[in-house]
Design an enzyme around this catalytic site. Structure first.
Site, short mmCIF file in Angstrom:
data_model
loop_
_atom_site.label_atom_id
_atom_site.label_comp_id
_atom_site.label_asym_id
_atom_site.label_seq_id
_atom_site.Cartn_x
_atom_site.Cartn_y
_atom_site.Cartn_z
N GLY A 149 7.48 -20.89 15.71
CA GLY A 149 8.17 -20.94 14.43
C GLY A 149 9.61 -20.47 14.57
O GLY A 149 9.97 -19.80 15.54
N CYS A 150 10.41 -20.80 13.59
CA CYS A 150 11.84 -20.47 13.65
C CYS A 150 12.06 -18.97 13.52
O CYS A 150 12.75 -18.35 14.34
CB CYS A 150 12.60 -21.25 12.59
SG CYS A 150 11.90 -21.15 10.94
N TYR A 151 11.47 -18.36 12.49
CA TYR A 151 11.62 -16.90 12.34
C TYR A 151 11.06 -16.17 13.56
O TYR A 151 11.73 -15.28 14.11
CB TYR A 151 10.92 -16.41 11.07
CG TYR A 151 11.61 -16.74 9.77
CD1 TYR A 151 12.91 -16.31 9.51
CD2 TYR A 151 10.96 -17.44 8.77
CE1 TYR A 151 13.54 -16.58 8.30
CE2 TYR A 151 11.58 -17.73 7.55
CZ TYR A 151 12.87 -17.29 7.31
OH TYR A 151 13.48 -17.54 6.12
N THR A 153 10.78 -17.06 16.65
CA THR A 153 11.68 -17.18 17.80
C THR A 153 12.84 -16.19 17.69
O THR A 153 13.17 -15.48 18.65
CB THR A 153 12.22 -18.63 17.88
OG1 THR A 153 11.14 -19.52 18.13
CG2 THR A 153 13.26 -18.77 18.98
N SER A 154 13.43 -16.13 16.50
CA SER A 154 14.61 -15.27 16.34
C SER A 154 14.25 -13.79 16.48
O SER A 154 15.07 -12.98 16.91
CB SER A 154 15.27 -15.52 14.98
OG SER A 154 14.58 -14.86 13.94
#
Lengths: 347, 347, 347, 347
Positions: A149-151, A153-154
């Site tokens: 997921g994007c969150y 990963t960050s």
């Protein structure tokens, strides 16, 4: 030149795969599917692709797709991917799935966080979590890659060195993340209607966002602490692309700034897509716009004994399609940056 | 009808005072000053005021100003206000100062956080911190009101009930705040140049923002704990107005959601400008745009034992000019909402 | 204090009426209706109204509405207003209708430009076109006021002096208009989805926009030329509010800049809401944001013999709700600016 | 692999050249210069280039630059380019100049439109106007290419087929253009300060913009009419990139829609970067964002006898750096699209 198929090619993740793969010297997209717009030229649905792609949207025929391509990206929404992806895997086709349907190892997390029972929990075991900076070796051999997921990963890229080197008290982690609106997808809804969304900033799903178990699962893996939990708060920024995560944790006794710098250098000096940002600079989403980079900076707040880590990614690239292409590169044994080193469109 | 003077009337805080005072039934702006544009009509410098104000920008003559007005707002930047405001006070003129020059009680905080020695520390003692929801009684009698900063307002109003009712562990407070660009003022600089600023999100002055001691000073006052410290991280949002603060703290043993709700109701049920936001809603900056409201909501994250408080204000209104007018209303014994209850321009 | 009803109070025009009428010293909104959200508090549907309005959305009962209010604003979309408004008029209730259903005098224009046959063309005759700067006298006595469209307002006010004083060749008029996104209403659709709409600019309905006959009808009235036609091109700007119209025409032989200035002064010097913008300045939408002003400037291009007129309004105020309130003021014999002279929220 | 030098590499045009040339298979940027930031790494000044470029900004030494590169792009502002470019040409170095200093053939146009006497008018004769769709053959042999302005590119490409095929009355041409803010460059000034610029739309330099003579010069060349003049009005859109031009002209008697379509097809069917947009679609700036495409659509307004042409380009690409690279490709005999066919970053 390998042949690539994309399932669900008209959403924001699908067209981002098309954009990125256009630069790839070893792969060519040959089949794309869409449920709602089958039969249409992709350049009719998305005029930005005129003179770039001559491709028609097919209906989704899994068998045909498996036969005629070498690797398949699934950009279906969660809850739909799990209906299609297992069959492709059974046909021994390599799949990189961009939904959350195969990310969580514990089947119980699906009813709790996503609201449905997982119908094929055995696939959760064999899938590999596709974050190259952690699972590179496993990805090489994976049949089914669950693209992160994007969150997560960050956040995971920001915390990995601190957790692995045991520099922070893992019970104190708080992640305050801010995302551009493309993260909500292409469906027009009131909260994303331009007049409602511009000149507005808000938090949402505070303490209950479905990416929480994914972050915790991987931090548990990294820390070896099976009970690690954290607080995660997502926010919506009136911009299209980008996630900035501000991550807080109490540092352990005796840990100093230099030790933290060293941990980041050690963890990431060979990574193609991690850029460490030195003082006085800090990551900004605009510097990673449209790229697969994750920029990471930090500050030690000596007064309070906390470290504050700031990371920036493009949610549609390192947070989705770019990372998926990076995973494809690993799968096929190519250098990870193949076709992925693009300068930012700036300003 | 009282006569109002504004020093530094052309910056964003100055013109916001002009906007708000235009609605006031008991006060009229009669004198405005500007160093850089004296002699000009305000509607030449700010065409939005045509047919609204016929007022000329004067040079700053303190004596004349004191003679011809009943109350003075100083909208000078910090470091400049302290050169002018004391003289007005000596002339027994009531002053509401919107800079930070008289907010901090401890003179040592100025060299540490602002980089200058305070030339008149005795004025720090007599000034009253102009947050009505805490210091209403003192404001009534104040000669010099130090109008609070925008970030501190958004954070202090969010934390006051939790601190006063002793519901949180005050050593665990983390404030993650996000501000629109008008907070940076009207000076054109590269980071605020439209092409650089739009479609960008970033943190800045992490762990070192000059509003930190102001927040700590007031939380110490509320808690009685002279050593309270916190972590504060400001961010820049690509929008003009609004601050959203997301505040984290560990709740004390035995504290439950209902107790927290009760604390907020008790603290704020009589407040004109505090609006408590109930589940499933949360504050959003757009709902307070252009108004003096502070919207407050919270969630208890039972898994981690933390409370997450979300507050929203307009940085130029409740975070500056609106609060200043509220203070004027208190000073003159008028209902606090006099001339300040405006609906939002929405969308 | 008169009692005001609003039909269709939850759309952008409806809530703008609520916002503006909150400032009105002689009128109070006492009844609001909504088909989709009847029974709800307006402050639940639109949280910006908390502590501003305590009003429940009623179902639409025309008889009750007529009985309990003194004047009614209809903010229904076109095609729906004509089903409700005539009945109110039959009950001798004054109605200000913000749709286009009663603006066009020629019934044939409806099938051609709007795609439906008008069911009650007799009401087209008795309705008064509610542009005060042209029809002030008729508005005073009107039973049914057809409030002008946003584009027509911005164009007619720009052209009126030139047409009336016979300064331009009326066969050469080209209107290039640009509107913020709120003009498209509150319905979430793909073209107005934030990621699609921001950082984008486009023309739409080129040569076929439904406001064209309304503009031509009124220019024919002003010029006396029953065959006047023009070219009108609307565009979409990635902002919320504002219309800027750039209007081109060939000036007649012998006409000079000073004559044009004089025509504008003569036409508008007594108008409360027209502001003439002098060289080197030009109108900008931000200077009229949230207000009922129409700013007008012009340049004579001596090389080509054309005049270029630039006008700016807020499409939701002078282009809709503000003009409607101005019409109400005329109807009740109050000064036109009553409750309508607000400073801009700037920046 | 040829070696490329860029003079003035830190402005928006300079960094766009760096971005685009990074994709080029036959050219590599080896020298970049900057007056204000010489000695700095480009990735310090522009962090988006980290891990993309390892290049230091040199001082401008024309001789060294000429020696060590095969072609030079000058991205100096107008008025400065003319001090440097002639010397490079004298050293027989091919130069592509992105300023306006060598675009106008008539030296008298410089004092009138730009406010300075041209110091070396002989260079105006030998320079070639670098619009490949008109001057492809001349560009091949050019020593000095004057890269076109952004507005002129968007207008000339829209009008070329109509003028060449004699389909419109050339005395009736009106160009209403709208540009994103990056067109104003990287210098921070009040009108481009985010809070002033966002949610604002305006016209500027109405009837007096310095691109007017450039447009007229080329339309005169295309039409053979040495007296052709037009009206050109630029506007500022609150977005970063993109120009949309709406162009009006009266069509000649007997000309019909199909004839116009045919003219566009004939003129552009072999052009790599022109995309004709068919009804019901129209060009939008977002579809060309970051690319070298020019999208063109039109409507015939049969009621008024006018054609309305709409064109969209990215002002920094087809309007500047992309066109410059296209010119370099022509100069070196490579296919024009070499290194320039990028998909849009969308949304």
């Amino acid at each position: 030149m390998i042949k690539v198929g994309i399932i669900g090619a008209t959403g924001y993740t699908g067209i981002e795969l098309l954009r990125l793969l256009h630069f790839h010297p070893q792969a060519r997209v040959t089949r794309i599917t869409s449920t709602s717009q089958q039969g249409e030229e992709i350049s009719r649905v998305h005029p930005q692709f005129k003179k770039i792609y001559n491709l028609q949207l097919d209906e989704l025929d899994l068998e045909k797709l498996a036969e005629e391509t070498d690797v398949i990206f699934s950009a279906l929404p969660h809850g739909l991917a799990l209906e299609k992806v297992p069959e492709l895997t059974r046909m021994e086709k390599k799949v990189i799935d961009l939904s959350s349907d195969f990310r969580l190892k514990n089947p119980k997390d699906y009813p709790f966080w996503y609201g449905f029972e997982h119908p094929c929990p055995d696939y959760l075991e064999q899938s590999v979590y596709g974050l190259p900076e952690i699972y590179r070796e496993n990805i090489k051999e994976a049949a089914l890659i669950a693209n992160p997921g994007c969150y997560p990963t960050s956040i995971l890229l920001g915390l990995k060195p601190l957790i692995q080197e045991n520099l922070i008290d893992s019970s104190t982690v708080i992640c305050d993340s801010k995302s551009g609106v493309s993260g909500a997808g292409r469906g027009a809804k009131l909260p994303f209607h331009f007049p409602e969304c511009t000149e507005n900033f808000k938090a949402y799903r505070v303490g209950s966002h479905q990416h929480t178990p994914e972050i915790e699962q991987e931090l548990r893996y990294l820390s070896g602490d099976p009970n690690l939990i954290l607080t995660f708060t997502p926010h919506l920024v009136p911009m299209v692309r980008g996630i900035l995560s501000t991550i807080y944790a109490v540092i352990k006794n005796g840990v100093e700034k230099e030790g933290i710098s060293e941990a980041y250098r050690k963890a990431y000096e060979k990574e193609a897509f991690i850029r460490l940002v030195e003082e006085p600079d800090l990551p900004e989403t605009k510097f990673v716009y449209g790229t697969n980079f994750c920029d990471i900076g930090f500050r030690v707040d000596e007064r309070t004994g906390r470290v504050i880590v700031v990371t920036a990614i493009d949610n549609l690239v390192k947070g989705a399609a770019g990372q998926a292409v990076q995973n494809m590169n690993i799968l096929f044994g190519w250098p990870e940056e193949t076709g992925l080193l693009h300068p930012v469109v700036y300003p």
